[in-house]
Enzyme design. Structure first.
Site, PDB file in Angstrom:
ATOM      1  N   THR A 114       3.253  87.531   8.051  1.00 42.54           N
ATOM      2  CA  THR A 114       3.724  88.995   7.716  1.00 42.54           C
ATOM      3  C   THR A 114       5.265  89.221   8.085  1.00 42.54           C
ATOM      4  OG1 THR A 114       1.471  89.607   8.078  1.00 42.54           O
ATOM      5  CG2 THR A 114       3.090  91.407   8.191  1.00 42.54           C
ATOM      6  N   SER A 123      -0.502  82.556   7.279  1.00 42.05           N
ATOM      7  CA  SER A 123      -1.120  81.327   8.160  1.00 42.05           C
ATOM      8  C   SER A 123      -2.468  81.062   8.130  1.00 42.05           C
ATOM      9  CB  SER A 123      -0.922  81.956   9.487  1.00 42.05           C
ATOM     10  OG  SER A 123      -1.676  82.956   9.746  1.00 42.05           O
ATOM     11  N   SER A 124      -3.291  81.908   7.074  1.00 39.55           N
ATOM     12  CA  SER A 124      -4.586  81.517   7.027  1.00 39.55           C
ATOM     13  C   SER A 124      -4.503  79.936   6.233  1.00 39.55           C
ATOM     14  CB  SER A 124      -5.281  82.706   6.161  1.00 39.55           C
ATOM     15  OG  SER A 124      -5.299  83.761   6.868  1.00 39.55           O
ATOM     16  N   THR A 152      -0.068  85.779  12.036  1.00 40.69           N
ATOM     17  CA  THR A 152      -0.657  86.137  13.506  1.00 40.69           C
ATOM     18  C   THR A 152      -1.882  85.733  13.018  1.00 40.69           C
ATOM     19  OG1 THR A 152      -1.322  88.325  12.681  1.00 40.69           O
ATOM     20  CG2 THR A 152       0.718  88.212  13.979  1.00 40.69           C
ATOM     21  N   ASP A 153      -2.447  85.625  11.981  1.00 33.70           N
ATOM     22  CA  ASP A 153      -4.106  85.295  11.711  1.00 33.70           C
ATOM     23  C   ASP A 153      -4.477  83.992  12.717  1.00 33.70           C
ATOM     24  OD1 ASP A 153      -4.433  87.572  10.230  1.00 33.70           O
ATOM     25  OD2 ASP A 153      -4.511  86.537   8.289  1.00 33.70           O
ATOM     26  N   GLN A 175     -18.904  83.518  23.827  1.00 36.91           N
ATOM     27  CA  GLN A 175     -18.418  84.535  22.826  1.00 36.91           C
ATOM     28  C   GLN A 175     -17.510  85.711  23.315  1.00 36.91           C
ATOM     29  OE1 GLN A 175     -21.713  85.696  20.310  1.00 36.91           O
ATOM     30  NE2 GLN A 175     -22.132  83.583  20.075  1.00 36.91           N
ATOM     31  N   CYS A 176     -17.589  85.641  24.670  1.00 39.35           N
ATOM     32  CA  CYS A 176     -16.704  86.977  25.376  1.00 39.35           C
ATOM     33  C   CYS A 176     -15.324  86.617  25.467  1.00 39.35           C
ATOM     34  CB  CYS A 176     -17.458  87.143  26.884  1.00 39.35           C
ATOM     35  SG  CYS A 176     -19.018  87.671  26.745  1.00 39.35           S
TER      36      CYS A 176
HETATM   37  N1  ASP Z   1      -1.911  87.135   6.851  1.00 41.80           N
HETATM   38  C1  ASP Z   1      -0.839  87.122   7.829  1.00 41.80           C
HETATM   39  C2  ASP Z   1      -0.675  85.952   8.501  1.00 41.80           C
HETATM   40  O1  ASP Z   1      -1.519  85.167   9.277  1.00 41.80           O
HETATM   41  C3  ASP Z   1      -1.106  88.066   8.936  1.00 41.80           C
HETATM   42  C4  ASP Z   1      -0.056  88.267   9.767  1.00 41.80           C
HETATM   43  O2  ASP Z   1       1.190  87.418   9.799  1.00 41.80           O
HETATM   44  O3  ASP Z   1       0.113  89.024  10.534  1.00 41.80           O
HETATM   45  O4  ASP Z   1       0.069  84.885   7.753  1.00 41.80           O
END
Ligand code: ASP
Length: 341
Positions: A13, A58-59, A89-90, A277-278
């Site tokens: 992002t 990053s997905s 961030t993903d 999972q916690c």
């Molecule tokens: N979909 C974005 C990624 O992970 C989200 C982000 O960067 O915050 O590339």
């Protein structure tokens, strides 16, 4: 000498703009991104940037891109004092975890950061995240870098990479490290918690491990999970590792079919590691009766590891070609600060 910092731009992002065709966010190149932060020059550092191609959301990250990233750090290791990786961030916590295992004997900072709002937007969090990450990557005390670790810097906090998870997609506080304290907090000054930061050993050269085994799976338990689901996973040809995401402190259903299937997996030579999972707390096998049966058949505790760290640690250990027992031994060992024993 002025600090030398290499920014490695992978996408995310932080460097995205809206596509004119459908309005969705997609990454742009580093020149466009750096135009938004002219104050980069004010550091007085030698700052260079490399873009990893293709620039991605990053997905779309893959272990092949982890190798490219590690290779870029290895090829530039002697020339720079620190590295800042711009990453979506993903999956940042997965990449930071994987790199922590791949970059053995790391003696320089590798700081991952990104943002929730693109750097070209008015209220972006990207500028502060990037500028502070650069400062952390360059920080030295008595001639030695302060943070010789793979870390995530986000929203005023520096976390150990393999202790972090993305916990929010809407707030600037996107990351959390529930089981390990922040390594630094950035306010008016950046305050480092040196007692929590890994000590570097400057005598050992960097060793990059490029072998990962991706024949692994995360199996999240839920009420109502069916035998066929678990069986289908266990029967995947060549499956070598299962990260079992259990309830609470490591608990799973005590149904005979479940224990028998996990036993079958272990008899096939599949490593099964138990994480919770916690987000906070740890797996304590045997504390409740509901973890006794899987403990008896040979499931290994993942202690307080995040799922991101567990899946990348198991990929790494299996990739080294270790025997079953050696993988188990290292799962019970704190290799890169990923577990508290
Ligand atoms: N979909 C974005 C990624 O992970 C989200 C982000 O960067 O915050 O590339």
């Amino acid at each position: 000498m002025n600090p030398r910092i290499l920014i490695i731009y992978t996408g995310g992002t932080i460097g995205m703009v809206q596509r004119p065709d459908d309005g969705s966010l997609a990454p742009v190149n580093f020149e466009e991104l750096s135009n938004e932060i002219p104050m980069l020059n004010k550091f007085g550092y030698k700052i260079n940037a490399i873009t990893l191609s293709p620039i991605i959301d990053s997905s779309n990250i893959t272990p092949e891109l982890w190798f490219k990233l590690a290779e870029t750090i290895e090829n530039n290791y002697e020339v720079y004092d620190g590295f800042v990786v711009l990453h979506g961030t993903d999956t940042m916590a997965y990449t930071a975890s994987a790199l922590s295992f791949m970059l053995e004997n790391l003696n320089k900072p590798v700081i991952f950061t990104g943002s929730q709002l693109p750097i070209g937007t008015l209220r972006t969090d990207g500028k502060e995240n990037l500028l502070t990450s650069i400062e952390i990557a360059a920080a030295v005390k008595k001639g030695k870098c302060i943070v010789p670790e793979v870390c995530i810097y986000f929203n005023s906090k520096l976390f150990r990479g393999n202790r972090s998870s993305k916990i929010d997609s809407a707030q600037f506080r996107a990351f959390e490290s529930k089981n390990y304290p922040p390594l630094a907090k950035a306010g008016v000054e950046i305050n480092y918690s040196c007692e929590y930061i890994r000590k570097a050993n400057n005598d050992t050269p960097l060793k990059v491990n490029y072998k990962l085994n991706t024949n692994v799976v995360i199996l999240k338990i839920f009420p109502g999970i069916q035998p066929l689901v678990v069986e289908s996973i266990i029967d995947i040809p060549d499956l070598k590792g299962i990260v079992l995401e259990s309830f609470g402190s490591g608990n799973v259903p005590e149904f005979d079919w479940f224990t028998q299937l996990i036993n079958k997996a272990i008899n096939k030579g599949i490593i099964v590691v138990n994480v919770s999972q916690c987000a906070g707390g740890k797996v304590q096998m045997g504390l409740y009766h509901t973890s006794k049966d899987i403990q008896k058949v040979g499931v290994v505790s993942g202690y307080d590891m995040t799922s991101e760290a567990a899946i990348s640690k198991i990929m790494f250990l299996l990739g080294q070609g270790y025997t079953y027992n050696k993988v188990i031994k290292y799962l019970n060992t704190n290799i890169q600060g990923e577990i508290s024993l």
